[in-house]
Design an enzyme around this catalytic site. Sequence first.
Site, PDB file in Angstrom:
ATOM      1  N   ASP A 160       0.859  -1.187   0.000  1.00  0.00           N
ATOM      2  CA  ASP A 160       0.000   0.000   0.000  1.00  0.00           C
ATOM      3  C   ASP A 160       0.892   1.232   0.000  1.00  0.00           C
ATOM      4  O   ASP A 160       1.373   1.645   1.056  1.00  0.00           O
ATOM      5  CB  ASP A 160      -0.881   0.024   1.257  1.00  0.00           C
ATOM      6  N   HIS A 182       0.027  -0.791  -4.891  1.00  0.00           N
ATOM      7  CA  HIS A 182      -1.223  -0.018  -4.952  1.00  0.00           C
ATOM      8  C   HIS A 182      -0.807   1.431  -4.739  1.00  0.00           C
ATOM      9  O   HIS A 182      -0.515   1.841  -3.607  1.00  0.00           O
ATOM     10  CB  HIS A 182      -2.171  -0.503  -3.863  1.00  0.00           C
ATOM     11  N   ASP A 186     -10.603  -4.193  -1.804  1.00  0.00           N
ATOM     12  CA  ASP A 186      -9.588  -3.863  -0.808  1.00  0.00           C
ATOM     13  C   ASP A 186     -10.205  -2.984   0.267  1.00  0.00           C
ATOM     14  O   ASP A 186     -10.679  -1.887  -0.001  1.00  0.00           O
ATOM     15  CB  ASP A 186      -8.449  -3.114  -1.517  1.00  0.00           C
ATOM     16  N   GLY A 187     -10.203  -3.564   1.503  1.00  0.00           N
ATOM     17  CA  GLY A 187     -10.676  -2.763   2.638  1.00  0.00           C
ATOM     18  C   GLY A 187     -11.784  -3.459   3.392  1.00  0.00           C
ATOM     19  O   GLY A 187     -12.870  -3.650   2.850  1.00  0.00           O
ATOM     20  N   GLY A 188     -11.470  -3.876   4.619  1.00  0.00           N
ATOM     21  CA  GLY A 188     -12.490  -4.498   5.459  1.00  0.00           C
ATOM     22  C   GLY A 188     -12.838  -5.910   5.051  1.00  0.00           C
ATOM     23  O   GLY A 188     -13.891  -6.431   5.428  1.00  0.00           O
TER      24      GLY A 188
HETATM   25  C1  DX5 Z   1      -6.598   1.331   2.484  1.00  0.00           C
HETATM   26  C2  DX5 Z   1      -5.683   0.161   2.537  1.00  0.00           C
HETATM   27  C3  DX5 Z   1      -6.355  -0.967   3.280  1.00  0.00           C
HETATM   28  C4  DX5 Z   1      -5.510  -2.179   3.436  1.00  0.00           C
HETATM   29  C5  DX5 Z   1      -6.314  -3.363   3.918  1.00  0.00           C
HETATM   30  O1  DX5 Z   1      -5.926   2.405   1.984  1.00  0.00           O
HETATM   31  O2  DX5 Z   1      -5.344  -0.232   1.212  1.00  0.00           O
HETATM   32  O3  DX5 Z   1      -7.534  -1.269   2.586  1.00  0.00           O
HETATM   33  O4  DX5 Z   1      -4.936  -2.479   2.227  1.00  0.00           O
HETATM   34  O5  DX5 Z   1      -7.009  -2.955   5.010  1.00  0.00           O
HETATM   35  P1  DX5 Z   1      -7.798  -3.978   5.966  1.00  0.00           P
HETATM   36  O6  DX5 Z   1      -7.016  -3.960   7.238  1.00  0.00           O
HETATM   37  O7  DX5 Z   1      -9.165  -3.415   6.105  1.00  0.00           O
HETATM   38  O8  DX5 Z   1      -7.804  -5.348   5.318  1.00  0.00           O
END
Ligand code: DX5
Length: 224
Positions: A37, A68, A177-179
Amino acid sequence: MARTIEIVPSVLPANFADLGAECRRLGEAGVDRIQWDVMDGNFVPNLTFGPDVIAACRSYTDVRFEAHLMVEDPDLLAKEYIEAGCDLLIVHAETSTHLHRTLDNIRSLGAHAAVALNPGTPIEAVEHVFDLVEMVLVMTVNPGFGGQAYISTMEAKVSRLRSMLDERGHDVDIEVDGGISAKTIAGAAGAGANVLISGSALFKYPTLAEGVADLRSRAEAAQQ
Ligand code: DX5
């Protein structure tokens, strides 16, 4: 035919004091790729990995690295992240005035290209570059930090995107991506996402291998 499920960890929750070993652990746990990230403190209110950090970890695993790029100017940085060992670069539609050129440039440098959409950005922002990408990332949180709540309304966006790609004959993956966790992964995979990023939820399992296996089986079971 359902697309292959890929479980891809975010390294945000990893031990930043031992990132090389963390990459080796992730590889041994059976992940399909590792996502870095990359945040510049401008496009998102957080600052993370420069290319040298990624390059230092490259030799610890054979697993593919994807970057990313949550950065204001991906054109400025693309070549450095490819040279650091990332063979897939994800740029945000919101950061490219000339998205078609940005993606073309990544491919001309010999890497694979993908495009990301923030939750509020419509699919139409990328429909004219489907032919230049191998993946579209639908963000299921507002980018910047790990551990945020999954935005379930993005499932309708994933489903519509999958239909558009299939109708137009594009062999393109959909990443979310995310949660993404044991509770949310079925909804995302059932909607049509086949590349699933997990950070905080994956690192909370008793072992990474258990987490990868559990998330993969939940996603595969949910595919239409
Ligand atoms: C947001 C990040 C998150 C991370 C994953 O900018 O990119 O989404 O990759 O986050 P969690 O901990 O929610 O899996």
